[in-house]
Design a protein around this motif. Sequence first.
Motif, PDB file in Angstrom:
ATOM      1  N   MET A   1       0.829  -1.182   0.000  1.00 55.11           N
ATOM      2  CA  MET A   1       0.000   0.000   0.000  1.00 55.11           C
ATOM      3  C   MET A   1       0.876   1.249   0.000  1.00 55.11           C
ATOM      4  SD  MET A   1      -3.203   0.400   0.028  1.00 55.11           S
ATOM      5  CE  MET A   1      -4.198   1.778  -0.069  1.00 55.11           C
ATOM      6  N   LYS A   2       1.869   1.214   0.877  1.00 58.36           N
ATOM      7  CA  LYS A   2       2.763   2.361   1.008  1.00 58.36           C
ATOM      8  C   LYS A   2       3.463   2.666  -0.314  1.00 58.36           C
ATOM      9  CE  LYS A   2       6.817   3.816   3.602  1.00 58.36           C
ATOM     10  NZ  LYS A   2       7.732   3.486   4.699  1.00 58.36           N
ATOM     11  N   LYS A   3       3.985   1.652  -0.988  1.00 58.45           N
ATOM     12  CA  LYS A   3       4.702   1.864  -2.242  1.00 58.45           C
ATOM     13  C   LYS A   3       3.774   2.394  -3.331  1.00 58.45           C
ATOM     14  CE  LYS A   3       8.359  -1.408  -1.326  1.00 58.45           C
ATOM     15  NZ  LYS A   3       9.054  -2.619  -1.746  1.00 58.45           N
ATOM     16  N   ILE A   4       2.540   1.947  -3.339  1.00 60.42           N
ATOM     17  CA  ILE A   4       1.574   2.422  -4.338  1.00 60.42           C
ATOM     18  C   ILE A   4       1.229   3.885  -4.088  1.00 60.42           C
ATOM     19  CG2 ILE A   4      -0.782   2.149  -5.215  1.00 60.42           C
ATOM     20  CD1 ILE A   4      -0.413  -0.893  -4.662  1.00 60.42           C
ATOM     21  N   VAL A   5       0.912   4.226  -2.844  1.00 58.73           N
ATOM     22  CA  VAL A   5       0.571   5.616  -2.507  1.00 58.73           C
ATOM     23  C   VAL A   5       1.760   6.538  -2.781  1.00 58.73           C
ATOM     24  CG1 VAL A   5      -0.048   7.187  -0.616  1.00 58.73           C
ATOM     25  CG2 VAL A   5      -1.217   4.992  -0.844  1.00 58.73           C
ATOM     26  N   ASN A   6       2.968   6.101  -2.438  1.00 54.74           N
ATOM     27  CA  ASN A   6       4.138   6.932  -2.683  1.00 54.74           C
ATOM     28  C   ASN A   6       4.416   7.096  -4.178  1.00 54.74           C
ATOM     29  OD1 ASN A   6       4.385   7.380   0.026  1.00 54.74           O
ATOM     30  ND2 ASN A   6       6.050   5.929   0.318  1.00 54.74           N
ATOM     31  N   SER A   7       4.126   6.069  -4.976  1.00 51.80           N
ATOM     32  CA  SER A   7       4.269   6.195  -6.436  1.00 51.80           C
ATOM     33  C   SER A   7       3.289   7.224  -6.981  1.00 51.80           C
ATOM     34  CB  SER A   7       4.036   4.844  -7.112  1.00 51.80           C
ATOM     35  OG  SER A   7       5.052   3.931  -6.767  1.00 51.80           O
ATOM     36  N   ILE A   8       2.071   7.236  -6.444  1.00 50.39           N
ATOM     37  CA  ILE A   8       1.079   8.233  -6.854  1.00 50.39           C
ATOM     38  C   ILE A   8       1.565   9.623  -6.452  1.00 50.39           C
ATOM     39  CG2 ILE A   8      -1.261   9.104  -6.421  1.00 50.39           C
ATOM     40  CD1 ILE A   8      -2.098   6.103  -6.088  1.00 50.39           C
ATOM     41  N   SER A   9       2.069   9.749  -5.237  1.00 51.83           N
ATOM     42  CA  SER A   9       2.547  11.036  -4.734  1.00 51.83           C
ATOM     43  C   SER A   9       3.659  11.605  -5.606  1.00 51.83           C
ATOM     44  CB  SER A   9       3.052  10.870  -3.302  1.00 51.83           C
ATOM     45  OG  SER A   9       3.709  12.023  -2.857  1.00 51.83           O
ATOM     46  N   GLU A  10       4.532  10.726  -6.078  1.00 54.93           N
ATOM     47  CA  GLU A  10       5.672  11.162  -6.883  1.00 54.93           C
ATOM     48  C   GLU A  10       5.355  11.158  -8.375  1.00 54.93           C
ATOM     49  OE1 GLU A  10       8.716   8.481  -5.558  1.00 54.93           O
ATOM     50  OE2 GLU A  10       8.524   9.175  -3.478  1.00 54.93           O
ATOM     51  N   LYS A  11       4.081  10.910  -8.711  1.00 57.89           N
ATOM     52  CA  LYS A  11       3.601  10.874 -10.102  1.00 57.89           C
ATOM     53  C   LYS A  11       4.393   9.883 -10.953  1.00 57.89           C
ATOM     54  CE  LYS A  11       1.641  15.456  -9.784  1.00 57.89           C
ATOM     55  NZ  LYS A  11       1.539  16.788 -10.323  1.00 57.89           N
ATOM     56  N   ARG A  12       4.787   8.788 -10.331  1.00 56.75           N
ATOM     57  CA  ARG A  12       5.463   7.687 -11.006  1.00 56.75           C
ATOM     58  C   ARG A  12       4.466   6.544 -11.155  1.00 56.75           C
ATOM     59  NH1 ARG A  12       8.690   5.193  -8.056  1.00 56.75           N
ATOM     60  NH2 ARG A  12       8.275   6.181  -6.075  1.00 56.75           N
ATOM     61  N   TYR A  13       3.394   6.802 -11.858  1.00 55.32           N
ATOM     62  CA  TYR A  13       2.286   5.854 -11.961  1.00 55.32           C
ATOM     63  C   TYR A  13       2.706   4.516 -12.555  1.00 55.32           C
ATOM     64  CZ  TYR A  13      -0.058  10.305 -11.261  1.00 55.32           C
ATOM     65  OH  TYR A  13      -0.436  11.521 -10.777  1.00 55.32           O
ATOM     66  N   GLY A  14       3.624   4.528 -13.502  1.00 55.75           N
ATOM     67  CA  GLY A  14       4.091   3.291 -14.117  1.00 55.75           C
ATOM     68  C   GLY A  14       4.762   2.355 -13.119  1.00 55.75           C
ATOM     69  N   ASP A  15       5.351   2.915 -12.052  1.00 54.97           N
ATOM     70  CA  ASP A  15       5.999   2.091 -11.023  1.00 54.97           C
ATOM     71  C   ASP A  15       5.001   1.223 -10.273  1.00 54.97           C
ATOM     72  OD1 ASP A  15       8.278   3.400 -11.818  1.00 54.97           O
ATOM     73  OD2 ASP A  15       8.647   4.393  -9.890  1.00 54.97           O
ATOM     74  N   ILE A  16       3.747   1.614 -10.259  1.00 52.53           N
ATOM     75  CA  ILE A  16       2.722   0.853  -9.539  1.00 52.53           C
ATOM     76  C   ILE A  16       2.657  -0.580 -10.055  1.00 52.53           C
ATOM     77  CG2 ILE A  16       0.235   0.662  -9.080  1.00 52.53           C
ATOM     78  CD1 ILE A  16       0.176   3.774  -9.168  1.00 52.53           C
ATOM     79  N   GLU A  17       2.890  -0.765 -11.341  1.00 52.37           N
ATOM     80  CA  GLU A  17       2.814  -2.108 -11.928  1.00 52.37           C
ATOM     81  C   GLU A  17       3.886  -3.055 -11.380  1.00 52.37           C
ATOM     82  OE1 GLU A  17       0.648  -1.769 -16.138  1.00 52.37           O
ATOM     83  OE2 GLU A  17       2.673  -0.884 -16.112  1.00 52.37           O
ATOM     84  N   ALA A  18       4.903  -2.541 -10.714  1.00 49.72           N
ATOM     85  CA  ALA A  18       5.896  -3.394 -10.063  1.00 49.72           C
ATOM     86  C   ALA A  18       5.336  -3.997  -8.772  1.00 49.72           C
ATOM     87  CB  ALA A  18       7.166  -2.601  -9.755  1.00 49.72           C
ATOM     88  N   TYR A  19       4.270  -3.393  -8.236  1.00 48.88           N
ATOM     89  CA  TYR A  19       3.702  -3.822  -6.967  1.00 48.88           C
ATOM     90  C   TYR A  19       2.303  -4.407  -7.094  1.00 48.88           C
ATOM     91  CZ  TYR A  19       7.156  -0.213  -5.997  1.00 48.88           C
ATOM     92  OH  TYR A  19       8.286   0.561  -6.011  1.00 48.88           O
TER      93      TYR A  19
END
Length: 114
Positions: A1-19
């Motif tokens: 959850m933390k990694k997904i929310v932080n990816s959204i915060s940093e506008k690195r949406y593509g990183d979400i697919e790693a999690y």
Amino acid sequence: MKKIVNSISEKRYGDIEAYAEFEGISLSEFTELINGFLELNELPYMDRFEVPCAFHPQYEYHQLSCIVYSDGRGFHVDYDLTTDGELNDLTLRIDFLFTESGTLAVKVLDAYVM
């Protein structure tokens, strides 16, 4: 959850697919939804997971709520996103589902206005 929310915060949406996988919404639709919400509401960003939520109503409130599925397949999480510690009315919906191998499959379902 933390990694997904932080990816959204940093506008690195593509990183979400790693999690997590996207289910019912694509990465591009999710990106457009978040960016459109930010623009429409004139918000510069979403807070990181660690930023405390300043919302303290008279009743008990939890920024993260979890519902365990009665069939034992996993659990559902709603996480209220914030900006500068204030609720911004956007809620992230994620499922955590047990796989046959005993791991958790993480599925981003949506983000919706509360």
